[in-house]
Design an enzyme around this catalytic site. Structure first.
Site, PDB file in Angstrom:
ATOM      1  N   SER A  51       3.951  -0.522  -0.520  1.00  0.00           N
ATOM      2  CA  SER A  51       4.197  -1.697  -1.201  1.00  0.00           C
ATOM      3  C   SER A  51       4.396  -1.729  -2.860  1.00  0.00           C
ATOM      4  CB  SER A  51       3.246  -2.844  -0.878  1.00  0.00           C
ATOM      5  OG  SER A  51       3.601  -4.119  -1.554  1.00  0.00           O
ATOM      6  N   HIS A 163       1.044  -2.393   5.144  1.00  0.00           N
ATOM      7  CA  HIS A 163       0.323  -1.544   5.557  1.00  0.00           C
ATOM      8  C   HIS A 163      -0.151  -1.342   6.830  1.00  0.00           C
ATOM      9  CE1 HIS A 163      -1.459  -1.401   0.954  1.00  0.00           C
ATOM     10  NE2 HIS A 163      -0.198  -1.093   1.136  1.00  0.00           N
ATOM     11  N   GLN A 171      -1.307  -8.764   2.979  1.00  0.00           N
ATOM     12  CA  GLN A 171      -1.326  -7.288   3.143  1.00  0.00           C
ATOM     13  C   GLN A 171      -2.749  -6.656   3.393  1.00  0.00           C
ATOM     14  OE1 GLN A 171       1.539  -4.767   1.030  1.00  0.00           O
ATOM     15  NE2 GLN A 171      -0.041  -4.318  -0.419  1.00  0.00           N
ATOM     16  N   GLU A 172      -3.868  -7.335   2.631  1.00  0.00           N
ATOM     17  CA  GLU A 172      -5.185  -6.806   2.786  1.00  0.00           C
ATOM     18  C   GLU A 172      -6.198  -8.004   2.757  1.00  0.00           C
ATOM     19  OE1 GLU A 172      -6.352  -3.515  -0.146  1.00  0.00           O
ATOM     20  OE2 GLU A 172      -4.308  -3.408  -0.599  1.00  0.00           O
ATOM     21  N   GLU A 213      -4.587   1.901   5.241  1.00  0.00           N
ATOM     22  CA  GLU A 213      -5.891   2.080   4.418  1.00  0.00           C
ATOM     23  C   GLU A 213      -7.147   1.998   5.045  1.00  0.00           C
ATOM     24  OE1 GLU A 213      -5.415  -0.641   1.228  1.00  0.00           O
ATOM     25  OE2 GLU A 213      -3.734   0.361   0.274  1.00  0.00           O
ATOM     26  N   ASP A 250      -5.486  -9.634  -0.952  1.00  0.00           N
ATOM     27  CA  ASP A 250      -4.205  -8.902  -1.303  1.00  0.00           C
ATOM     28  C   ASP A 250      -2.941  -9.594  -0.602  1.00  0.00           C
ATOM     29  OD1 ASP A 250      -2.167  -7.933  -2.678  1.00  0.00           O
ATOM     30  OD2 ASP A 250      -2.779  -5.938  -2.092  1.00  0.00           O
ATOM     31  N   GLU A 301      -5.004 -11.151  -4.971  1.00  0.00           N
ATOM     32  CA  GLU A 301      -4.111 -10.272  -5.656  1.00  0.00           C
ATOM     33  C   GLU A 301      -2.782 -10.711  -5.389  1.00  0.00           C
ATOM     34  OE1 GLU A 301      -3.228  -5.541  -5.331  1.00  0.00           O
ATOM     35  OE2 GLU A 301      -5.141  -6.305  -5.081  1.00  0.00           O
ATOM     36  N   ASP A 328      -1.002  -7.344  -9.699  1.00  0.00           N
ATOM     37  CA  ASP A 328      -0.612  -5.938  -9.239  1.00  0.00           C
ATOM     38  C   ASP A 328       0.765  -5.656  -9.459  1.00  0.00           C
ATOM     39  OD1 ASP A 328      -0.203  -3.232  -8.305  1.00  0.00           O
ATOM     40  OD2 ASP A 328      -0.574  -4.036  -6.242  1.00  0.00           O
ATOM     41  N   LYS A 353      -3.405   1.025 -11.495  1.00  0.00           N
ATOM     42  CA  LYS A 353      -3.048   2.179 -10.529  1.00  0.00           C
ATOM     43  C   LYS A 353      -2.439   3.107 -11.409  1.00  0.00           C
ATOM     44  CE  LYS A 353      -2.062  -0.570  -6.507  1.00  0.00           C
ATOM     45  NZ  LYS A 353      -0.902  -1.367  -5.610  1.00  0.00           N
ATOM     46  N   HIS A 381      -6.802   2.577  -5.504  1.00  0.00           N
ATOM     47  CA  HIS A 381      -6.033   3.744  -4.718  1.00  0.00           C
ATOM     48  C   HIS A 381      -4.445   3.111  -4.384  1.00  0.00           C
ATOM     49  CE1 HIS A 381      -6.922   1.648  -0.445  1.00  0.00           C
ATOM     50  NE2 HIS A 381      -6.717   0.798  -1.589  1.00  0.00           N
ATOM     51  N   SER A 383      -1.798   3.190  -0.890  1.00  0.00           N
ATOM     52  CA  SER A 383      -1.777   3.369   0.547  1.00  0.00           C
ATOM     53  C   SER A 383      -1.423   4.797   1.139  1.00  0.00           C
ATOM     54  CB  SER A 383      -0.629   2.432   1.463  1.00  0.00           C
ATOM     55  OG  SER A 383       0.614   2.752   0.875  1.00  0.00           O
ATOM     56  N   LYS A 404     -11.001  -0.561  -5.510  1.00  0.00           N
ATOM     57  CA  LYS A 404     -10.223  -0.629  -4.201  1.00  0.00           C
ATOM     58  C   LYS A 404     -10.049   0.748  -3.860  1.00  0.00           C
ATOM     59  CE  LYS A 404      -6.908  -3.440  -3.326  1.00  0.00           C
ATOM     60  NZ  LYS A 404      -5.516  -4.142  -3.422  1.00  0.00           N
TER      61      LYS A 404
END
Length: 444
Positions: A51, A163, A171-172, A213, A250, A301, A328, A353, A381, A383, A404
């Site tokens: 992503s 992911h 996503q998370e 992840e 996220d 996020e 992000d 990142k 990090h 994915s 993360k």
């Protein structure tokens, strides 16, 4: 530093990341003598995201049949020729100059000629080699003797979006061990909740397969059900929700946004309910308010699209006093975009990142700019990761207080956590692990 530590050798190769896709590994040898005799070699493997924000630096791929178009031979060749010529003989202790030379060799804003993956591999490997030559831990070389703060993990235990192949649209879903006394205990708490969640999913006949992840990827109806299951896992693991463990999300909203409808489409939720689910920016904000009132969600996020600056302003006005609102895709570790967000009051935290921007120097400048403005930072990090542990050292060096790195499974994720355990041991009594609340100063 006045010491001269020349770069003697630059070499890159194509290796595989955690998704089985190619990426770039660089080796940099430094030293005043003959290579192989008294030189020091640093290494770095570049991560890759699934992503990605449209404003990220360019990850150069070959677009040829081999590796289904994802090969990085051109990026590797750029390291071994153009970029090597740019830095050979230069002082490895002058990181900012090295990174400047790499940028000059490319000459484009988004690293389109050489590829951000080629440039970053050299940038990080130079720092690793210099730290080894100075006989210093990497975190201390990068951040100095005051680098003592261990980050609170934002541990991904449930995956969705790009992911995972499931019905979860966000996503998370992450847990944060805010009540832990130290990193070691925080990691233990997270691992126990993770395994308890796995047992709970099996009880409910839901999939305990994992996403990119390492988080579980069951088919559930939406964020509320996902968070409710996590809350139950926290309780069953023996912890108090909101005191020992809090949540982070996220959303990756840019992946849900449909420009023609000016709304966010939830395909998984639509499938599970049998009704098309769209939410406007205002409805997204109201949804987040509802979630934060029901669950102890400390961090959200990418809650809105990467180009909706005005929506981010309104979101921050509504929730910014009680929730960490992390950019992000909005900021992509880019100081120009971060400065715009600071001026507009959009968000209050920045995800860092290194491969979004392409050099170590630029990433550290992004951290510095954010901290000076009172914005929090989270080292993250991607994915597509590797066994490289640079991220762990960088999180301590940057004093971000949050990281993360994925779930407590899969070697590319646990490598970062294990490195942080080692750093905590090295720091001994000087190690700091102190989550001071969402409005607190995480840099202390």
């Amino acid at each position: 530093m006045n010491r001269y530590l020349p770069i003697r050798k630059v070499y890159a190769r194509e290796v595989l990341d955690s998704r089985g896709n190619p990426t770039v590994e660089a080796e940099i040898t430094v030293g005043e003598g003959i290579v192989g005799k008294d030189g020091y070699t640093g290494r770095a493997i570049v991560p890759s995201g699934a992503s990605t924000g449209k404003f990220e630096a360019l990850e150069l791929r070959d677009a040829e049949p081999r590796y289904r178009g994802l090969g990085v031979q051109r990026a590797v060749e750029h390291v071994n020729t153009v970029l090597a010529d740019a830095v050979l003989g230069e002082n490895a202790l002058c990181q900012s100059r090295i990174d400047c030379l790499l940028l000059e060799a490319d000459g484009t804003e988004k690293k389109e000629h050489m590829g951000a993956n080629a440039i970053l591999a050299v940038s990080l490997a130079v720092a690793d080699a210099a730290a080894k030559a100075m006989r210093m831990p990497l975190y201390q070389y990068l951040g100095g003797c005051k680098s003592t703060q261990l980050p609170v993990p934002m541990m991904n235990i449930l995956n969705g979006g790009k992911h995972a192949d499931n019905t979860v649209d966000f996503q998370e879903f992450m847990i944060m061990p805010v009540g832990a006394c130290c990193f070691k205990e925080g990691l233990r708490m997270c691992a126990e909740v993770y395994h308890t969640l796995k047992e709970f999913l099996k009880e409910r006949k839901l999939s305990a397969a994992v996403g990119d992840e390492g988080g579980f990827a069951p088919d559930v109806q939406g964020a509320k059900e996902a968070l409710a299951m996590m809350a139950e896992a926290v309780k069953r693991a023996g912890y108090t929700l909101g005191k020992d463990i809090c949540f982070a999300i996220d959303v990756a909203a840019s992946e849900l946004y449909e420009e023609d409808k000016k709304a966010y489409y939830f395909p998984g939720e639509s499938f599970m309910t049998g009704t098309e689910v769209y939410r406007t920016a205002e409805e997204m904000t109201a949804y987040y308010e509802e979630l934060t009132e029901t669950f102890p969600v400390l961090s959200i996020e990418d809650g809105l699209d990467q180009e909706d600056w005005e929506g981010w302003q309104r979101l921050t006005q509504r929730l910014g006093q009680k929730v960490q609102l992390v950019g992000d895709d909005l900021f992509v570790t880019n100081t120009e975009r971060i400065a715009r967000g600071i001026t507009m009051g959009a968000g209050n935290a920045v995800l860092i990142k290194v491969n979004q921007i392409g050099t170590l120097t630029e990433a550290m400048e992004a951290v510095e700019l954010a901290h000076k403005a009172g914005y929090r930072t989270i080292l993250s990090h991607r994915s597509g990761e590797s066994e490289d542990t640079f991220l762990a050292d960088l999180a301590v060096a940057a004093g971000s207080g949050q990281i993360k790195a994925g779930a407590p499974c899969r070697g590319e994720r646990t490598a970062k956590y294990n490195r942080l355990l080692a750093i905590e041991d090295m720091l001994g009594e000087t190690a700091c692990y102190d989550y001071k609340g969402i409005n607190g100063n995480l840099r202390k």
